[in-house]
Design an enzyme around this catalytic site. Structure first.
Site, PDB file in Angstrom:
ATOM      1  N   HIS A   1     -12.777  11.782  -5.748  1.00 47.62           N
ATOM      2  CA  HIS A   1     -11.861  12.105  -6.843  1.00 47.62           C
ATOM      3  C   HIS A   1     -10.713  13.011  -6.397  1.00 47.62           C
ATOM      4  CE1 HIS A   1     -14.937  10.166  -9.183  1.00 47.62           C
ATOM      5  NE2 HIS A   1     -14.090  10.113 -10.193  1.00 47.62           N
TER       6      HIS A   1
ATOM      7  N   GLU B   1     -13.664  -0.802   1.227  1.00 46.64           N
ATOM      8  CA  GLU B   1     -12.593  -0.461   0.290  1.00 46.64           C
ATOM      9  C   GLU B   1     -12.739  -1.460  -0.848  1.00 46.64           C
ATOM     10  OE1 GLU B   1      -8.464   1.047   2.120  1.00 46.64           O
ATOM     11  OE2 GLU B   1      -8.407  -1.009   1.474  1.00 46.64           O
TER      12      GLU B   1
ATOM     13  N   CYS C   1       0.829  -1.217   0.000  1.00 47.97           N
ATOM     14  CA  CYS C   1       0.000   0.000   0.000  1.00 47.97           C
ATOM     15  C   CYS C   1       0.857   1.257   0.000  1.00 47.97           C
ATOM     16  CB  CYS C   1      -0.920   0.020   1.210  1.00 47.97           C
ATOM     17  SG  CYS C   1      -1.874  -1.480   1.394  1.00 47.97           S
TER      18      CYS C   1
END
Ligand SMILES: [Zn+2]
Length: 161
Positions: free
Chosen positions: A71, A147, A28
């Site tokens: 976004h 997620e 990650c």
């Protein structure tokens, strides 16, 4: 009798797509993104009309919170593992010996130490509580984000009105 109402973020389109880096974990620690869905359960006493809180109030408030991070590149202001420097038009993040430079307008800096699903859930819950604090009949809130499909985090708080 205990009652609760719930919102499923996938079905009700309480979703956002964002990018992040979690330096604490090797895989990650590279810039990547997810589509997230926000779910919430509100426990409380139904009022004299028989409802705990109008579904649309919950959805509007959650959408209002997530539109700020949708976004965007989410950056954790309080991270111990990433050094974040705000320049005039850009944000510089140094982590794991790498240097990222992002346009400022593409980023959102959040007051959290990690952009994990757990910490993002806490951030959204904190903001959500502020918006519905006048509903004194709500006794407990469970909120979380997925997620992607099938994995996510949940956090909960008992309200002391
Ligand atoms: Zn991730």
């Amino acid at each position: 009798m205990e009652s609760y109402i719930y919102i499923d973020g996938w079905k009700e389109k309480i979703r956002f797509s964002s990018a992040h880096v979690i330096p604490e974990y090797e895989k990650c620690g590279r810039l990547h993104g997810h589509t997230y869905a926000v779910h919430v359960k509100l426990y409380g006493e139904p009022d004299d009309k028989g409802i705990i809180i109008d579904f649309s109030i919950i959805k509007e408030n959650l959408k209002d919170i997530i539109k700020k991070i949708d976004h965007k590149i989410i950056l954790p202001k309080k991270s111990k593992f990433a050094k974040i420097k705000i320049e005039k038009n850009s944000i510089n993040m140094n982590t794991l010996g790498k240097n990222y430079i992002f346009p400022k307008e593409d980023c959102i800096l959040l007051p959290i130490d990690s952009t994990s699903a757990e910490k993002l859930s806490c951030y959204i819950l904190d903001n959500f509580i502020r918006k519905i604090k006048n509903y004194k009949n709500i006794v407990k809130i469970e909120l979380g984000i997925d997620e992607g499909f099938g994995q996510g985090a949940r956090v909960s708080i008992v309200m002391r009105n």
